[in-house]
Design an enzyme around this catalytic site. Structure first.
Site, PDB file in Angstrom:
ATOM      1  N   ASP A  31     116.812 -48.360 116.817  1.00 40.16           N
ATOM      2  CA  ASP A  31     116.661 -48.669 118.246  1.00 40.16           C
ATOM      3  C   ASP A  31     116.943 -50.014 118.629  1.00 40.16           C
ATOM      4  O   ASP A  31     116.896 -51.051 117.754  1.00 40.16           O
ATOM      5  CB  ASP A  31     115.126 -48.449 118.692  1.00 40.16           C
ATOM      6  CG  ASP A  31     114.819 -48.370 120.091  1.00 40.16           C
ATOM      7  OD1 ASP A  31     115.433 -49.364 120.870  1.00 40.16           O
ATOM      8  OD2 ASP A  31     114.149 -47.463 120.397  1.00 40.16           O
ATOM      9  N   GLN A  94     108.848 -42.818 129.056  1.00 38.61           N
ATOM     10  CA  GLN A  94     110.332 -42.128 128.483  1.00 38.61           C
ATOM     11  C   GLN A  94     111.138 -42.713 129.478  1.00 38.61           C
ATOM     12  O   GLN A  94     111.163 -42.714 130.664  1.00 38.61           O
ATOM     13  CB  GLN A  94     110.009 -40.466 128.926  1.00 38.61           C
ATOM     14  CG  GLN A  94     111.262 -39.797 128.045  1.00 38.61           C
ATOM     15  CD  GLN A  94     111.267 -38.197 128.360  1.00 38.61           C
ATOM     16  OE1 GLN A  94     110.745 -37.688 128.913  1.00 38.61           O
ATOM     17  NE2 GLN A  94     112.559 -37.776 127.692  1.00 38.61           N
ATOM     18  N   HIS A 100     113.287 -37.218 121.716  1.00 40.04           N
ATOM     19  CA  HIS A 100     113.560 -38.286 120.430  1.00 40.04           C
ATOM     20  C   HIS A 100     112.352 -38.552 120.047  1.00 40.04           C
ATOM     21  O   HIS A 100     111.300 -38.351 120.636  1.00 40.04           O
ATOM     22  CB  HIS A 100     114.283 -39.568 120.688  1.00 40.04           C
ATOM     23  CG  HIS A 100     114.020 -40.157 122.074  1.00 40.04           C
ATOM     24  ND1 HIS A 100     114.145 -39.785 123.258  1.00 40.04           N
ATOM     25  CD2 HIS A 100     112.848 -41.224 121.961  1.00 40.04           C
ATOM     26  CE1 HIS A 100     113.473 -40.590 124.307  1.00 40.04           C
ATOM     27  NE2 HIS A 100     112.810 -41.460 123.501  1.00 40.04           N
ATOM     28  N   HIS A 102     110.205 -41.761 117.748  1.00 40.41           N
ATOM     29  CA  HIS A 102     110.290 -43.111 117.270  1.00 40.41           C
ATOM     30  C   HIS A 102     109.467 -43.206 116.018  1.00 40.41           C
ATOM     31  O   HIS A 102     108.404 -42.414 115.874  1.00 40.41           O
ATOM     32  CB  HIS A 102     109.433 -44.127 118.380  1.00 40.41           C
ATOM     33  CG  HIS A 102     109.990 -44.230 119.714  1.00 40.41           C
ATOM     34  ND1 HIS A 102     110.826 -45.122 120.113  1.00 40.41           N
ATOM     35  CD2 HIS A 102     109.678 -43.285 120.793  1.00 40.41           C
ATOM     36  CE1 HIS A 102     111.193 -44.991 121.526  1.00 40.41           C
ATOM     37  NE2 HIS A 102     110.514 -43.793 121.690  1.00 40.41           N
TER      38      HIS A 102
HETATM   39  P1  5GP Z   1     111.707 -43.547 125.171  1.00 40.93           P
HETATM   40  O1  5GP Z   1     111.197 -44.904 125.997  1.00 40.93           O
HETATM   41  O2  5GP Z   1     112.543 -43.043 126.138  1.00 40.93           O
HETATM   42  O3  5GP Z   1     110.640 -43.165 124.314  1.00 40.93           O
HETATM   43  O4  5GP Z   1     112.601 -44.370 124.465  1.00 40.93           O
HETATM   44  C1  5GP Z   1     113.962 -44.894 124.500  1.00 40.93           C
HETATM   45  C2  5GP Z   1     114.648 -45.722 123.445  1.00 40.93           C
HETATM   46  O5  5GP Z   1     115.792 -45.667 123.317  1.00 40.93           O
HETATM   47  C3  5GP Z   1     114.190 -47.164 123.952  1.00 40.93           C
HETATM   48  O6  5GP Z   1     113.356 -47.528 122.641  1.00 40.93           O
HETATM   49  C4  5GP Z   1     115.415 -47.887 123.985  1.00 40.93           C
HETATM   50  O7  5GP Z   1     115.385 -49.219 123.327  1.00 40.93           O
HETATM   51  C5  5GP Z   1     116.433 -46.958 123.295  1.00 40.93           C
HETATM   52  N1  5GP Z   1     117.671 -47.149 123.673  1.00 40.93           N
HETATM   53  C6  5GP Z   1     118.053 -46.807 124.811  1.00 40.93           C
HETATM   54  N2  5GP Z   1     119.460 -47.006 125.007  1.00 40.93           N
HETATM   55  C7  5GP Z   1     119.897 -47.146 123.693  1.00 40.93           C
HETATM   56  C8  5GP Z   1     121.225 -47.276 123.246  1.00 40.93           C
HETATM   57  O8  5GP Z   1     122.374 -47.278 123.766  1.00 40.93           O
HETATM   58  N3  5GP Z   1     121.265 -47.345 121.833  1.00 40.93           N
HETATM   59  C9  5GP Z   1     120.168 -47.392 120.984  1.00 40.93           C
HETATM   60  N4  5GP Z   1     120.510 -47.402 119.611  1.00 40.93           N
HETATM   61  N5  5GP Z   1     119.034 -47.219 121.465  1.00 40.93           N
HETATM   62  C10 5GP Z   1     118.955 -47.140 122.807  1.00 40.93           C
END
Ligand code: 5GP
Ligand code: ZN
Length: 138
Positions: A31, A94, A100, A102
């Protein structure tokens, strides 16, 4: 694969990532906004938006890879604890609409806001909700 999905674009190699693991069904990468060092994301290759849409095969493959990655993160960093977590919808924070998980190493008293205090609930209300949810599963 959807053109607007950032994780589909990572899968297609259009956006770079720090890959740590891949197999036929999943990809795991760092991440880029880590809550802690060693924060890894695990995704199925098959696009779906969230836990309500992901296929049984894709969620099973993702969980299996996430556990494998979690063991490697533990061996590498020896954190005090680890969360495997998955978010659905705006209120659950999200931000990327591709299912996905974590893999999130934790430190003691790190103040990450997903920890909550244990407060006893109302048993009548808990029981009534259990009945309603069980009916939805029947
Ligand atoms: P969510 O909040 O949807 O559960 O988590 C999405 C995650 O994707 C976040 O922790 C964010 O930092 C990560 N993320 C968003 N865009 C990118 C990217 O372009 N590359 C990577 N490696 N992580 C990303
Ligand atoms: Zn996608």
């Amino acid at each position: 694969m959807t053109d607007e999905c950032i994780f589909c674009r990572i899968l297609a190699g259009e956006i770079p990532c720090f890959k740590v693991y891949e197999d036929d069904d999943t990809l795991a990468f760092m991440d880029i906004n880590p809550v802690h060092p060693g924060h890894v994301l695990v995704i199925p290759r098959e696009h779906s938006a969230n836990v309500f849409e992901v296929s049984d095969a894709a969620i099973a493959a993702t969980a299996k890879s996430a556990r494998r990655v979690a063991k490697a993160v533990r061996a590498t960093l020896e954190p005090d604890g680890m969360n495997l977590l998955q978010c659905n919808g705006e209120a659950a924070a999200q931000s990327v609409q591709h299912f996905h998980m974590h893999v999130l190493p934790r430190a003691m008293n790190d103040g990450a806001s997903l920890n909550w205090e244990l407060k006893p609930g109302n048993m009548d209300a808990i029981g009534a909700l259990a009945d309603r949810i069980a009916r939805a599963l029947a």
